[in-house]
Design an enzyme around this catalytic site. Structure first.
Site, PDB file in Angstrom:
ATOM      1  CB  CYS A 243     -13.616   5.390 -15.232  1.00  0.00           C
ATOM      2  SG  CYS A 243     -13.727   6.223 -13.664  1.00  0.00           S
TER       3      CYS A 243
ATOM      4  CG  ASP B  83       3.578   9.653   4.223  1.00  0.00           C
ATOM      5  OD1 ASP B  83       4.213  10.178   3.343  1.00  0.00           O
ATOM      6  OD2 ASP B  83       3.669   8.893   5.054  1.00  0.00           O
TER       7      ASP B  83
ATOM      8  CB  CYS C 187      -3.942   7.327  -9.052  1.00  0.00           C
ATOM      9  SG  CYS C 187      -3.448   8.647  -9.688  1.00  0.00           S
ATOM     10  CB  ALA C 188      -2.354   1.727  -6.702  1.00  0.00           C
TER      11      ALA C 188
ATOM     12  CG  ASP D 128      -4.378   5.452  -3.520  1.00  0.00           C
ATOM     13  OD1 ASP D 128      -4.764   5.557  -4.801  1.00  0.00           O
ATOM     14  OD2 ASP D 128      -5.361   6.050  -2.692  1.00  0.00           O
TER      15      ASP D 128
END
Length: 403
Positions: free
Chosen positions: A354, A283, A232-233, A256
């Protein structure tokens, strides 16, 4: 402090766009700061910090000023007047601020400060959720800490420079920075400055990255020469940190779902002198399947509520909705279930957010470990980082090993 009309009007314009037109605060600030090229650093600082301050305390100020959304221009000036009074700034003799009831504002502040959700300026649902999830004592401390302005923290790009050398280089730009104990690559600015215009930034000697965020890459325990996947860059803050930990050796695959973010990552990687990163857009499910059982290390910096970082995104308090948290928890579990298949036997992964909510953090990990996809994994260690305890952003990290 003497108030200048053009700067105050710029703040009012910014508040109108954020509150009434639902635009993102950071984009609005960028737009408003382009109004007048003659504004210096102090002028720009006033506009940005005052706007963020009023956004941060929107509920409290609106209750004191007795105004409701959508805010007219007159209402926005009343919010600004409350900000002035509570900061001891003399109200100028302008028609927009005529008749500001200073004593009443102070009295209302004292009265409303007894109610946590108004004092800390959060929506009812968020206050209830925080108390239910963290308990009264921790939530009270945490929301107070989340309302303090975030400091500017830099991460030294150790591929190009040592921290002590960076400190000297910054001092030449008249930017004073000091190390933070326990954070090997971090430097904290003694006062806020625009670091993006410095030669040191353009040369890729550092990135702006909160101290808590800097703990995530080391938690994964990467080694030079490994195959590491950052699934999940995004725009790559942690990818770049992983690259420096790998000493630019091995293969680092940044994934991503948004190609636009990966394009930003490529630009940042060039500036940082990182050349072991390969970007791939998710994708289709094939992208993940091709990597099954191949990663020595996997980072899942999962999308989340962002409740741990509202110090730097105060407008998210007003944009976030309880339904989004429910929805994103489904996404988090989906990522854990499917992306974990990329880890090979003996490999490790870190699940990080986060957020400070246990339902997005330790409860997600426990749910995963109890599922078929998680049966080969064991929890090595986990860490909850609370703003009220550490002084930096709220984060969660769990290290899991595949047996």
């Amino acid at each position: 402090m003497r108030l200048h009309r053009n700067l105050v009007f710029a703040v009012i314009d910014a508040l109108n766009m954020i509150f009434n037109e639902n635009e993102y605060a950071d984009k609005v600030i960028e737009k408003v700061l382009r109004y007048d090229k003659r504004w210096g650093a102090r002028d720009r600082g006033f506009i940005a910090e005052t706007t963020y301050d009023i956004v941060r305390w929107k509920r409290l100020y609106a209750e004191i000023a007795e105004v409701h959304e959508p805010y007219s221009r007159e209402h926005l000036f009343r919010l600004f007047a409350v900000w002035c009074v509570l900061r001891g700034i003399r109200i100028p003799d302008w028609k927009q601020l005529e008749g500001t009831p200073e004593r009443r504002i102070k009295g209302r502040f004292d009265e409303l400060s007894k109610i946590r959700k108004i004092k800390e300026s959060v929506p009812d649902w968020m206050d209830e959720l925080g108390e239910k999830s963290l308990g009264n004592e921790l939530w009270t401390k945490e929301i107070a800490a989340l309302n303090k302005q975030a400091e500017v923290i830099l991460r030294t790009n150790t591929l190009k420079i040592k921290k002590e050398q960076l400190q000297i280089a910054l001092a030449q730009h008249e930017i004073e920075a000091e190390p933070i104990k326990g954070y090997p690559d971090a430097l904290k600015l003694k006062e806020r400055k625009n670091v993006f215009t410095t030669e040191s930034f353009k040369d890729g000697l550092f990135e702006v990255q909160d101290a808590s965020s800097q703990l995530v890459a080391p938690f994964l325990e990467v080694k030079p020469g490994q195959r590491v996947v950052d699934a999940c860059a995004g725009a790559g803050g942690k990818t770049l940190h992983l690259a420096s930990q790998m000493e630019n050796k091995g293969q680092l695959i940044a994934l991503d779902i948004y190609e636009s973010k990966l394009k930003k990552l490529k630009i940042r990687a060039r500036r940082n002198g990182v050349h072991n990163v390969e970007t791939r857009v998710i994708d289709s499910t094939k992208v993940i399947k091709k990597l099954h059982n191949s990663a020595d290390r996997l980072l899942l910096d999962a999308p989340c509520s962002g409740l741990g970082v509202i110090r730097r995104n105060p407008d998210s308090k007003w944009k976030l909705e309880p339904e989004f948290i429910e929805r994103i928890m489904g996404v988090q579990q989906d990522i854990l279930q499917n992306y974990s298949k990329m880890v090979k036997i003996g490999g490790q992964m870190v699940y990080a957010t986060c957020s400070i909510l246990p339902q997005e953090n330790t409860e997600q990990v426990q749910k995963f470990l109890g599922s078929e996809s998680g049966q080969d994994f064991t929890l090595v260690k986990e860490q909850n980082i609370y703003v009220s305890e550490h002084g930096f952003d709220g984060f969660y990290m769990a290290l899991l090993k595949k047996q």
